[in-house]
Write a protein that holds these residues in place. Structure first.
Motif, PDB file in Angstrom:
ATOM      1  N   THR A   1       0.988  -1.463   0.292  1.00  0.00           N
ATOM      2  CA  THR A   1      -0.283  -0.211   0.257  1.00  0.00           C
ATOM      3  C   THR A   1       1.051   1.180  -0.083  1.00  0.00           C
ATOM      4  O   THR A   1       0.439   1.978   0.340  1.00  0.00           O
TER       5      THR A   1
ATOM      6  N   TYR B   1      -0.667   4.935  -2.383  1.00  0.00           N
ATOM      7  CA  TYR B   1      -1.851   4.979  -1.210  1.00  0.00           C
ATOM      8  C   TYR B   1      -0.808   6.367  -0.776  1.00  0.00           C
ATOM      9  O   TYR B   1      -1.366   7.113  -0.619  1.00  0.00           O
ATOM     10  N   ASN B   2       0.189   5.918  -0.119  1.00  0.00           N
ATOM     11  CA  ASN B   2       0.929   6.593   0.859  1.00  0.00           C
ATOM     12  C   ASN B   2       1.760   8.027   0.106  1.00  0.00           C
ATOM     13  O   ASN B   2       1.336   8.705   0.683  1.00  0.00           O
TER      14      ASN B   2
ATOM     15  N   THR C   1       2.378  11.008   2.218  1.00  0.00           N
ATOM     16  CA  THR C   1       2.882  10.454   3.266  1.00  0.00           C
ATOM     17  C   THR C   1       4.182   9.726   3.294  1.00  0.00           C
ATOM     18  O   THR C   1       3.545   8.873   2.309  1.00  0.00           O
TER      19      THR C   1
ATOM     20  N   TRP D   1      -9.507   5.937  -0.061  1.00  0.00           N
ATOM     21  CA  TRP D   1      -7.732   5.357  -0.288  1.00  0.00           C
ATOM     22  C   TRP D   1      -6.828   5.862   1.046  1.00  0.00           C
ATOM     23  O   TRP D   1      -5.465   5.273   1.507  1.00  0.00           O
ATOM     24  N   ASP D   2      -7.710   6.774   2.180  1.00  0.00           N
ATOM     25  CA  ASP D   2      -7.079   6.747   2.822  1.00  0.00           C
ATOM     26  C   ASP D   2      -6.465   5.571   3.573  1.00  0.00           C
ATOM     27  O   ASP D   2      -6.071   5.785   4.553  1.00  0.00           O
ATOM     28  N   GLN D   3      -8.137   4.504   4.100  1.00  0.00           N
ATOM     29  CA  GLN D   3      -8.359   3.619   4.922  1.00  0.00           C
ATOM     30  C   GLN D   3      -7.518   2.477   3.974  1.00  0.00           C
ATOM     31  O   GLN D   3      -6.438   1.952   5.093  1.00  0.00           O
TER      32      GLN D   3
ATOM     33  N   ALA E   1      -4.341   3.758   2.799  1.00  0.00           N
ATOM     34  CA  ALA E   1      -2.779   3.980   3.029  1.00  0.00           C
ATOM     35  C   ALA E   1      -2.411   3.968   5.159  1.00  0.00           C
ATOM     36  O   ALA E   1      -1.532   3.691   5.474  1.00  0.00           O
ATOM     37  N   GLY E   2      -4.268   3.595   5.601  1.00  0.00           N
ATOM     38  CA  GLY E   2      -3.643   3.715   7.004  1.00  0.00           C
ATOM     39  C   GLY E   2      -3.176   2.422   7.675  1.00  0.00           C
ATOM     40  O   GLY E   2      -2.703   1.450   6.865  1.00  0.00           O
ATOM     41  N   PRO E   3      -2.248   2.283   9.262  1.00  0.00           N
ATOM     42  CA  PRO E   3      -2.652   0.770   9.577  1.00  0.00           C
ATOM     43  C   PRO E   3      -4.093   0.119   9.421  1.00  0.00           C
ATOM     44  O   PRO E   3      -5.397  -0.411   8.727  1.00  0.00           O
ATOM     45  N   ASN E   4      -3.393  -1.349   8.832  1.00  0.00           N
ATOM     46  CA  ASN E   4      -3.859  -2.639   8.365  1.00  0.00           C
ATOM     47  C   ASN E   4      -5.151  -2.395   7.064  1.00  0.00           C
ATOM     48  O   ASN E   4      -6.039  -3.329   6.471  1.00  0.00           O
ATOM     49  N   GLY E   5      -4.126  -1.319   6.104  1.00  0.00           N
ATOM     50  CA  GLY E   5      -4.812  -1.289   5.006  1.00  0.00           C
ATOM     51  C   GLY E   5      -4.854  -2.021   3.916  1.00  0.00           C
ATOM     52  O   GLY E   5      -5.346  -2.267   2.813  1.00  0.00           O
TER      53      GLY E   5
END
Length: 350
Positions: free
Chosen positions: A257, A260-261, A266, A292-294, A296-300
């Protein structure tokens, strides 16, 4: 289906503004077979589009037993693709990247709007190869090498081109470390009629235009967010020729992922990473940003893998009007690789 995949498959996203998913092809007229029901469930997001079923041992290629088993020949094709899609470091290579792109470019040439007006052709029908003309369109530059390979595979194994292209795209993804093992369905009908032009996304398009283009393919902004993540393994050669070969994230041989970051700025951004304008505008659009943010986030990773598998199943069946008659052959795919040592190294296997 494991609990995580089931949760993601049935997850409700009340804030993304998407319309409910719809059936496509002949499923709109009725679900008449068990496989048709499975595919309908995947399209409606009530069943996982991933499967870890393995252990299939095929009869000998060319024997009567093999000819009577639809999945048999695909096991041998899978073995050939595993050799073609893996680089020396264990990452997926340029053949895999091109196969993923080829799957998108064949299937993406279909529109519900055009189909409703009597132009129900294009889509996942193999015409990007069989027409002899689509490959000369500018958006298909760079696909010549992988088309040469699928032609050899078709001649060797004598299977349909439409199925071969989509099988290669799915196989290429699971060949990448961390990639989902998307379920495989075969039985598409080939066509040599050139697909309608102008149905693939422009790298410089506005978010509104991109979202509209995909909604006319029955693909929601939510699913578009997942599909565009395939750029995690891509390299651009024609958007900026001065930077030909630059990847769209820092780990182009790994299905992670990081794309996405890095698209939204980020995390560290290597100088070699080339961000596509269309990716940047989509990442900022409120209809896409939540997903998109999900991702890029933890457990994405797990979330994205399931969403991608579901969205790609839909894409891979656009323009297919015999879905009820298809056969599932997921069991012939190699196993998924959920972890990979050195995944964060910027290394491109050729």
């Amino acid at each position: 289906m494991n609990d995580l995949s089931k949760r993601i498959a049935q997850e409700d996203h009340p804030d993304d503004g998407d319309s409910p998913p719809v059936l496509i092809g002949d499923l709109k007229e009725g679900i008449t077979t068990p496989v048709g029901q499975i595919i309908a469930n995947i399209l409606l997001k009530t069943e996982s589009a991933q499967s870890q079923v393995t252990g299939y041992l095929p009869p000998l290629l060319g024997t009567d037993k093999c000819k009577k088993d639809t999945c048999c020949v695909w096991w041998y094709i899978s073995a050939a693709m595993t050799l073609a899609f893996k680089g020396p470091s264990g990452r997926c290579n340029k053949n895999a990247r091109q196969a993923i792109r080829l799957g998108f470019h064949d299937a993406g040439t279909w529109s519900q709007k055009l189909a409703d007006s009597g132009q129900d052709y294009g889509g996942a029908d193999g015409s990007i190869v069989l027409s002899g003309t689509e490959i000369h369109r500018a958006e298909n530059n760079g696909l010549q090498d992988i088309i040469g390979k699928v032609k050899v595979w078709q001649k060797t194994f004598k299977v349909g081109m439409a199925d071969l292209i989509q099988f290669a795209a799915i196989h290429a993804v699971v060949s990448c470390p961390l990639g989902p093992r998307t379920r495989v369905f075969v039985g598409r009908q080939d066509s040599s009629r050139a697909a309608p032009d102008g149905l693939l996304p422009d790298v410089n398009a506005k978010a509104d235009d991109l979202i509209k283009l995909f909604e006319e393919k029955t693909i929601s902004p939510h699913d578009l967010a997942a599909l565009v993540g395939a750029h995690t393994t891509s390299q651009q050669f024609f958007v900026n020729k001065n930077r030909a070969g630059d990847p769209q994230d820092g780990t182009p041989g790994v299905w992670d992922t990081l794309f996405y970051n890095q698209t939204i700025g980020t995390g560290p951004l290597p100088k070699k990473v080339f961000r596509l304008p269309s990716d940047i505008v989509l990442a900022k659009d409120p209809r896409v940003k939540l997903e998109w943010d999900q991702f890029a986030g933890p457990n994405g990773q797990n979330h994205w893998n399931e969403d991608y598998a579901q969205a790609y199943t839909r894409l891979s069946l656009l323009g297919v009007n015999n879905i009820n008659g298809m056969t599932e052959c997921t069991k012939v795919l190699p196993g998924a690789q959920p972890s990979f040592k050195g995944a964060l190294e910027l290394l491109i296997d050729q």
